[in-house]
Design a protein around this motif. Structure first.
Motif, PDB file in Angstrom:
ATOM      1  N   CYS A 116       0.829  -1.212   0.000  1.00 27.98           N
ATOM      2  CA  CYS A 116       0.000   0.000   0.000  1.00 27.98           C
ATOM      3  C   CYS A 116       0.863   1.260   0.000  1.00 27.98           C
ATOM      4  O   CYS A 116       0.567   2.216  -0.726  1.00 27.98           O
TER       5      CYS A 116
ATOM      6  N   TRP B 209      -1.811  -1.227  -5.186  1.00 31.97           N
ATOM      7  CA  TRP B 209      -3.134  -1.561  -4.655  1.00 31.97           C
ATOM      8  C   TRP B 209      -3.623  -2.930  -5.110  1.00 31.97           C
ATOM      9  O   TRP B 209      -4.200  -3.679  -4.326  1.00 31.97           O
TER      10      TRP B 209
ATOM     11  N   LYS C 111      -4.548  -5.965  -2.708  1.00 30.73           N
ATOM     12  CA  LYS C 111      -5.881  -6.575  -2.763  1.00 30.73           C
ATOM     13  C   LYS C 111      -5.773  -8.088  -2.968  1.00 30.73           C
ATOM     14  O   LYS C 111      -6.499  -8.860  -2.333  1.00 30.73           O
TER      15      LYS C 111
ATOM     16  N   ASN D 115      -5.256  -4.740  10.232  1.00 23.74           N
ATOM     17  CA  ASN D 115      -5.555  -4.777   8.795  1.00 23.74           C
ATOM     18  C   ASN D 115      -6.545  -3.681   8.418  1.00 23.74           C
ATOM     19  O   ASN D 115      -6.319  -2.933   7.460  1.00 23.74           O
ATOM     20  N   TYR D 116      -7.644  -3.623   9.142  1.00 18.51           N
ATOM     21  CA  TYR D 116      -8.679  -2.651   8.820  1.00 18.51           C
ATOM     22  C   TYR D 116      -8.169  -1.216   8.975  1.00 18.51           C
ATOM     23  O   TYR D 116      -8.422  -0.368   8.115  1.00 18.51           O
TER      24      TYR D 116
ATOM     25  N   LEU E  89      -5.966  -0.365   6.062  1.00 19.21           N
ATOM     26  CA  LEU E  89      -6.749  -0.119   4.855  1.00 19.21           C
ATOM     27  C   LEU E  89      -7.420   1.248   4.902  1.00 19.21           C
ATOM     28  O   LEU E  89      -7.424   1.989   3.912  1.00 19.21           O
TER      29      LEU E  89
ATOM     30  N   CYS F  55      -6.548   4.246   2.319  1.00 17.00           N
ATOM     31  CA  CYS F  55      -7.624   4.864   1.529  1.00 17.00           C
ATOM     32  C   CYS F  55      -7.658   6.367   1.760  1.00 17.00           C
ATOM     33  O   CYS F  55      -7.752   7.148   0.807  1.00 17.00           O
TER      34      CYS F  55
ATOM     35  N   VAL G  66     -14.978   0.656   4.499  1.00 17.16           N
ATOM     36  CA  VAL G  66     -14.163  -0.320   5.224  1.00 17.16           C
ATOM     37  C   VAL G  66     -14.488  -0.247   6.713  1.00 17.16           C
ATOM     38  O   VAL G  66     -14.661  -1.273   7.379  1.00 17.16           O
TER      39      VAL G  66
END
Length: 154
Positions: free
Chosen positions: A77, A82, A86, A103-104, A107, A111, A123
């Motif tokens: 990232c 990306w 993914k 992880n979240y 992300l 973003c 997310v």
């Protein structure tokens, strides 16, 4: 020893120690050693070597865990890869490794850094829906992304 070499930026010595371990029948590298090296390489933006080690460990029957994926996805990232990130997320889920708050949050942060605030909020919504509790890093990332979006409108 691995961590010390990595902290000093001496990746070659750390990899050489790994190779020396492998050549001795009594010592086999485990997930912790691979994760340490992969994390270090990712943080220093040496993704090709990190991915090689990732593939090597899988070939040797050492299954990656959430920490392995976190390091690689973060590194990808940061470099803006990306699609590769993914794909790793998909692989992670296919291997029944659940995403965690790290992880979240990662992300959401990525973003937001890319100006994709709507995606970051999605997310966040999914994260809470599946029962993963946001932490201060999650909220800070989301707030920073929303603040940047507001400033760009003004």
């Amino acid at each position: 020893m691995f961590k010390g070499c990595c902290r000093n930026g001496d990746h070659k010595s750390a990899i050489q120690m790994l190779r020396n371990m492998e050549s001795k029948a009594a010592f086999k590298p485990d997930i912790v050693i691979y994760n340490t090296l992969i994390d270090c390489l990712c943080k220093d933006a040496i993704l090709p070597q990190a991915i090689d080690l990732f593939n090597e460990m899988k070939t040797k029957g050492i299954l990656p865990d959430v920490a392995t994926y976190n390091s690689l996805i973060w590194g990808l990232c940061i470099l803006g890869c990306w699609d590769d990130a993914k794909n790793l997320l998909t692989e992670m889920l296919e291997n029944n490794i659940s995403l965690d708050v790290v992880n979240y949050s990662m992300l959401i942060d990525m973003c937001c850094r890319k100006g994709m605030v709507v995606e970051a909020r999605a997310v966040f919504g999914f994260m809470t829906k599946v029962g993963v509790r946001p932490d201060i890093i999650t909220y800070n990332s989301l707030m920073n992304g929303l603040n940047a979006a507001v400033k760009s409108i003004s």
